[in-house]
Design a protein around this motif. Structure first.
Motif, PDB file in Angstrom:
ATOM      1  N   MET A 160       8.480 -30.472 -30.222  1.00 15.82           N
ATOM      2  CA  MET A 160       9.787 -30.666 -29.596  1.00 15.82           C
ATOM      3  C   MET A 160      10.593 -29.370 -29.613  1.00 15.82           C
ATOM      4  SD  MET A 160      10.285 -33.653 -28.278  1.00 15.82           S
ATOM      5  CE  MET A 160      12.065 -33.623 -28.140  1.00 15.82           C
ATOM      6  N   ASP A 161      10.465 -28.615 -30.703  1.00 10.28           N
ATOM      7  CA  ASP A 161      11.171 -27.323 -30.794  1.00 10.28           C
ATOM      8  C   ASP A 161      10.677 -26.354 -29.718  1.00 10.28           C
ATOM      9  OD1 ASP A 161      12.583 -28.294 -32.944  1.00 10.28           O
ATOM     10  OD2 ASP A 161      11.300 -27.349 -34.466  1.00 10.28           O
ATOM     11  N   TRP A 162       9.340 -26.302 -29.547  1.00  8.24           N
ATOM     12  CA  TRP A 162       8.795 -25.387 -28.539  1.00  8.24           C
ATOM     13  C   TRP A 162       9.148 -25.849 -27.126  1.00  8.24           C
ATOM     14  CZ3 TRP A 162       8.108 -21.197 -30.817  1.00  8.24           C
ATOM     15  CH2 TRP A 162       7.486 -21.093 -32.049  1.00  8.24           C
ATOM     16  N   LEU A 163       9.156 -27.150 -26.890  1.00 13.72           N
ATOM     17  CA  LEU A 163       9.555 -27.675 -25.574  1.00 13.72           C
ATOM     18  C   LEU A 163      11.014 -27.348 -25.272  1.00 13.72           C
ATOM     19  CD1 LEU A 163       7.891 -31.221 -25.487  1.00 13.72           C
ATOM     20  CD2 LEU A 163       7.351 -29.297 -23.986  1.00 13.72           C
ATOM     21  N   HIS A 164      11.859 -27.462 -26.289  1.00 10.88           N
ATOM     22  CA  HIS A 164      13.281 -27.151 -26.099  1.00 10.88           C
ATOM     23  C   HIS A 164      13.462 -25.684 -25.715  1.00 10.88           C
ATOM     24  CE1 HIS A 164      17.592 -27.353 -26.613  1.00 10.88           C
ATOM     25  NE2 HIS A 164      17.551 -26.361 -27.495  1.00 10.88           N
ATOM     26  N   LYS A 165      12.750 -24.793 -26.375  1.00 14.53           N
ATOM     27  CA  LYS A 165      12.843 -23.367 -26.046  1.00 14.53           C
ATOM     28  C   LYS A 165      12.305 -23.104 -24.637  1.00 14.53           C
ATOM     29  CE  LYS A 165      12.562 -21.772 -30.826  1.00 14.53           C
ATOM     30  NZ  LYS A 165      11.796 -21.016 -31.846  1.00 14.53           N
ATOM     31  N   LEU A 166      11.268 -23.829 -24.260  1.00 16.12           N
ATOM     32  CA  LEU A 166      10.704 -23.681 -22.923  1.00 16.12           C
ATOM     33  C   LEU A 166      11.722 -24.094 -21.859  1.00 16.12           C
ATOM     34  CD1 LEU A 166       7.878 -22.914 -21.732  1.00 16.12           C
ATOM     35  CD2 LEU A 166       7.386 -25.353 -21.644  1.00 16.12           C
ATOM     36  N   GLN A 167      12.424 -25.191 -22.099  1.00 21.87           N
ATOM     37  CA  GLN A 167      13.429 -25.661 -21.151  1.00 21.87           C
ATOM     38  C   GLN A 167      14.634 -24.724 -21.103  1.00 21.87           C
ATOM     39  OE1 GLN A 167      13.583 -29.610 -22.931  1.00 21.87           O
ATOM     40  NE2 GLN A 167      12.789 -30.513 -21.059  1.00 21.87           N
ATOM     41  N   GLN A 168      14.961 -24.119 -22.247  1.00 15.77           N
ATOM     42  CA  GLN A 168      16.047 -23.135 -22.259  1.00 15.77           C
ATOM     43  C   GLN A 168      15.719 -21.955 -21.357  1.00 15.77           C
ATOM     44  OE1 GLN A 168      16.596 -22.324 -26.511  1.00 15.77           O
ATOM     45  NE2 GLN A 168      18.634 -23.249 -26.413  1.00 15.77           N
ATOM     46  N   CYS A 169      14.458 -21.509 -21.399  1.00 15.01           N
ATOM     47  CA  CYS A 169      14.020 -20.419 -20.528  1.00 15.01           C
ATOM     48  C   CYS A 169      14.163 -20.811 -19.053  1.00 15.01           C
ATOM     49  CB  CYS A 169      12.585 -20.031 -20.837  1.00 15.01           C
ATOM     50  SG  CYS A 169      12.385 -19.026 -22.324  1.00 15.01           S
ATOM     51  N   CYS A 170      13.807 -22.061 -18.748  1.00 23.97           N
ATOM     52  CA  CYS A 170      13.955 -22.549 -17.361  1.00 23.97           C
ATOM     53  C   CYS A 170      15.410 -22.459 -16.914  1.00 23.97           C
ATOM     54  CB  CYS A 170      13.468 -23.992 -17.251  1.00 23.97           C
ATOM     55  SG  CYS A 170      11.688 -24.201 -17.385  1.00 23.97           S
ATOM     56  N   ASP A 171      16.332 -22.882 -17.792  1.00 19.64           N
ATOM     57  CA  ASP A 171      17.755 -22.839 -17.459  1.00 19.64           C
ATOM     58  C   ASP A 171      18.225 -21.403 -17.237  1.00 19.64           C
ATOM     59  OD1 ASP A 171      17.802 -25.580 -17.753  1.00 19.64           O
ATOM     60  OD2 ASP A 171      18.560 -25.518 -19.819  1.00 19.64           O
ATOM     61  N   GLU A 172      17.788 -20.494 -18.097  1.00 19.82           N
ATOM     62  CA  GLU A 172      18.207 -19.094 -17.980  1.00 19.82           C
ATOM     63  C   GLU A 172      17.632 -18.446 -16.726  1.00 19.82           C
ATOM     64  OE1 GLU A 172      17.057 -17.362 -21.672  1.00 19.82           O
ATOM     65  OE2 GLU A 172      18.457 -18.589 -22.850  1.00 19.82           O
ATOM     66  N   ILE A 173      16.387 -18.784 -16.387  1.00 22.77           N
ATOM     67  CA  ILE A 173      15.786 -18.241 -15.166  1.00 22.77           C
ATOM     68  C   ILE A 173      16.551 -18.730 -13.944  1.00 22.77           C
ATOM     69  CG2 ILE A 173      13.755 -18.398 -13.667  1.00 22.77           C
ATOM     70  CD1 ILE A 173      12.027 -18.299 -16.180  1.00 22.77           C
ATOM     71  N   GLU A 174      16.948 -20.002 -13.968  1.00 19.41           N
ATOM     72  CA  GLU A 174      17.654 -20.561 -12.819  1.00 19.41           C
ATOM     73  C   GLU A 174      18.986 -19.864 -12.570  1.00 19.41           C
ATOM     74  OE1 GLU A 174      17.517 -24.889 -10.864  1.00 19.41           O
ATOM     75  OE2 GLU A 174      18.170 -24.844 -12.954  1.00 19.41           O
ATOM     76  N   THR A 175      19.651 -19.431 -13.627  1.00 18.21           N
ATOM     77  CA  THR A 175      20.925 -18.719 -13.464  1.00 18.21           C
ATOM     78  C   THR A 175      20.726 -17.335 -12.847  1.00 18.21           C
ATOM     79  OG1 THR A 175      20.833 -17.779 -15.705  1.00 18.21           O
ATOM     80  CG2 THR A 175      21.922 -19.924 -15.432  1.00 18.21           C
ATOM     81  N   LEU A 176      19.509 -16.797 -12.962  1.00 20.35           N
ATOM     82  CA  LEU A 176      19.234 -15.455 -12.426  1.00 20.35           C
ATOM     83  C   LEU A 176      18.872 -15.479 -10.936  1.00 20.35           C
ATOM     84  CD1 LEU A 176      17.050 -14.073 -15.367  1.00 20.35           C
ATOM     85  CD2 LEU A 176      19.412 -13.432 -14.848  1.00 20.35           C
ATOM     86  N   ILE A 177      18.442 -16.624 -10.438  1.00 17.07           N
ATOM     87  CA  ILE A 177      17.938 -16.698  -9.063  1.00 17.07           C
ATOM     88  C   ILE A 177      18.973 -16.285  -8.013  1.00 17.07           C
ATOM     89  CG2 ILE A 177      17.056 -18.270  -7.282  1.00 17.07           C
ATOM     90  CD1 ILE A 177      15.579 -19.776  -9.487  1.00 17.07           C
ATOM     91  N   PRO A 178      20.239 -16.776  -8.056  1.00 14.51           N
ATOM     92  CA  PRO A 178      21.191 -16.400  -6.992  1.00 14.51           C
ATOM     93  C   PRO A 178      21.437 -14.901  -6.873  1.00 14.51           C
ATOM     94  CG  PRO A 178      22.005 -18.279  -8.237  1.00 14.51           C
ATOM     95  CD  PRO A 178      20.829 -17.760  -8.988  1.00 14.51           C
ATOM     96  N   MET A 279       7.823 -17.787 -22.432  1.00 14.41           N
ATOM     97  CA  MET A 279       7.312 -19.131 -22.166  1.00 14.41           C
ATOM     98  C   MET A 279       5.819 -19.222 -22.435  1.00 14.41           C
ATOM     99  SD  MET A 279       9.436 -20.724 -18.943  1.00 14.41           S
ATOM    100  CE  MET A 279       9.127 -19.413 -17.771  1.00 14.41           C
ATOM    101  N   LYS A 280       5.084 -18.186 -22.122  1.00 16.83           N
ATOM    102  CA  LYS A 280       3.650 -18.181 -22.405  1.00 16.83           C
ATOM    103  C   LYS A 280       3.394 -18.267 -23.911  1.00 16.83           C
ATOM    104  CE  LYS A 280       1.774 -15.875 -18.326  1.00 16.83           C
ATOM    105  NZ  LYS A 280       0.969 -14.733 -17.831  1.00 16.83           N
ATOM    106  N   GLY A 281       4.251 -17.600 -24.676  1.00 18.59           N
ATOM    107  CA  GLY A 281       4.132 -17.680 -26.126  1.00 18.59           C
ATOM    108  C   GLY A 281       4.403 -19.093 -26.638  1.00 18.59           C
ATOM    109  N   TYR A 282       5.417 -19.759 -26.075  1.00 15.99           N
ATOM    110  CA  TYR A 282       5.728 -21.131 -26.474  1.00 15.99           C
ATOM    111  C   TYR A 282       4.594 -22.083 -26.099  1.00 15.99           C
ATOM    112  CZ  TYR A 282      10.446 -19.119 -26.673  1.00 15.99           C
ATOM    113  OH  TYR A 282      11.525 -18.331 -26.964  1.00 15.99           O
ATOM    114  N   LEU A 283       4.021 -21.873 -24.929  1.00 17.50           N
ATOM    115  CA  LEU A 283       2.916 -22.728 -24.492  1.00 17.50           C
ATOM    116  C   LEU A 283       1.680 -22.533 -25.369  1.00 17.50           C
ATOM    117  CD1 LEU A 283       3.209 -22.464 -20.602  1.00 17.50           C
ATOM    118  CD2 LEU A 283       3.598 -24.482 -22.009  1.00 17.50           C
ATOM    119  N   GLU A 284       1.476 -21.317 -25.842  1.00 21.47           N
ATOM    120  CA  GLU A 284       0.352 -21.054 -26.737  1.00 21.47           C
ATOM    121  C   GLU A 284       0.531 -21.816 -28.054  1.00 21.47           C
ATOM    122  OE1 GLU A 284      -3.316 -19.804 -27.590  1.00 21.47           O
ATOM    123  OE2 GLU A 284      -2.269 -19.420 -25.693  1.00 21.47           O
ATOM    124  N   LYS A 285       1.783 -21.877 -28.529  1.00 21.44           N
ATOM    125  CA  LYS A 285       2.067 -22.645 -29.744  1.00 21.44           C
ATOM    126  C   LYS A 285       1.815 -24.131 -29.508  1.00 21.44           C
ATOM    127  CE  LYS A 285       3.561 -19.239 -32.323  1.00 21.44           C
ATOM    128  NZ  LYS A 285       2.839 -18.825 -33.562  1.00 21.44           N
TER     129      LYS A 285
END
Length: 294
Positions: A160-178, A279-285
């Motif tokens: 759950m901790d690694w999933l939460h960090k993964l979702q945080q990365c998604c949120d941060e990436i989305e803010t960079l898109i515009p 994210m690749k590091g989190y997925l490896e965990k």
């Protein structure tokens, strides 16, 4: 959620003595159970396999049953008379063929385990103890499962901790898109001005076309949506009871890794690529931990 690794044991007292039952398990793709029983208890092996299937869905299971008898055993000597007759016939044939007398050494024959065997025979009627032994197996399996559930709770919290960090990365990436489109427009205008004379006007239509092509190529919103969906499914499956979920979770990790790779290949921004590395590091965990889940 249960871990595939675990240990359980119990001791039961029967009329003839004490029986110790131990259960150990390690990771394995399917269910594979190995049972070590005294010769007197081999008749209940199939029943133990059925008990295992009721408690365990995946893993390599080893069950050992040790009997410490209080009663003495009889030692019985058995002779393989058919084989002994063949030895005697062979000796007679050799004596006749070579016209000599060759004596068979009885002591040597008795040393041959194919001819002479000493067996210990229990005086206990194990059929009468079968119910207690199977009950003991059930208790050991319950102890074994309790340990696996405790370990599974730790695995679930870690994932759950690694999933939460993964979702945080998604949120941060989305803010960079515009800001990507604006930055690309500025760079494109600078390049065009660098090659055009200052007096020439910039073709706004061509500029907008290039920006539109760039925007379509680097659009990673669909990948982010699918990645979040996989995270949501992963969380949902972790709460499933009485079902083997390890292979489902492993499949979802593979799908998430595919989306992250696509994001990394499409995004031209160094900040996004940095998030991709994280994210690749989190997925490896996650991948490491999911190998332990039943």
């Amino acid at each position: 959620m249960k871990s595939m690794t675990g240990y359980g044991s119990t001791k039961i007292n029967v009329e003839c003595g004490e029986i110790t039952i131990e259960i150990k398990a390690v990771n394995y793709r399917f269910l594979d159970s190995q049972i070590k029983l005294p010769y007197e208890l081999m008749a209940i092996e199939d029943k133990i396999h059925k008990q295992i299937k009721e408690h365990v869905l995946r893993g390599k299971i080893d069950i050992s049953v040790h009997v410490e008898e209080r009663t003495s055993k009889k030692r019985v000597l058995t002779i393989n008379e058919q084989l002994l007759d063949q030895y005697v016939s062979a000796a007679n044939m050799i004596n006749e063929k070579f016209s000599q007398e060759m004596k068979l050494e009885v002591s040597a024959l008795l040393m041959d385990t194919a001819i002479a065997q000493v067996e210990e025979i229990s005086n206990v009627n194990w059929q009468e103890e079968e119910r207690l032994i199977l009950k003991g197996i059930s208790e050991a399996l319950s102890s074994f499962n309790k340990m696996r559930e405790e370990e599974g709770a730790y695995l679930q919290q870690d994932m759950m901790d690694w999933l939460h960090k993964l979702q945080q990365c998604c949120d941060e990436i989305e803010t960079l898109i515009p800001s990507l489109v604006d930055r690309y427009r500025e760079k494109l205008e600078q390049r065009i001005r660098a090659v055009l004379d200052a007096e020439l006007e910039m073709d706004e239509t061509r500029l907008l076309t290039e920006i539109a092509i760039f925007t379509e190529k680097m659009d990673i919103r669909e990948e982010l949506v699918r990645l979040r969906s996989h995270c949501k499914q992963y969380t949902k499956y972790m709460d499933v009871k009485d079902e083997a979920i390890g292979r489902r979770l492993d499949f979802l990790v593979q799908e998430m890794n595919r989306e992250v790779n696509t994001i990394g290949s499409k995004a031209p921004d160094s900040s996004i690529r940095q998030h991709v590395v994280e994210m690749k590091g989190y997925l490896e965990k996650l991948k490491e931990q999911v190998q332990n889940v039943e």
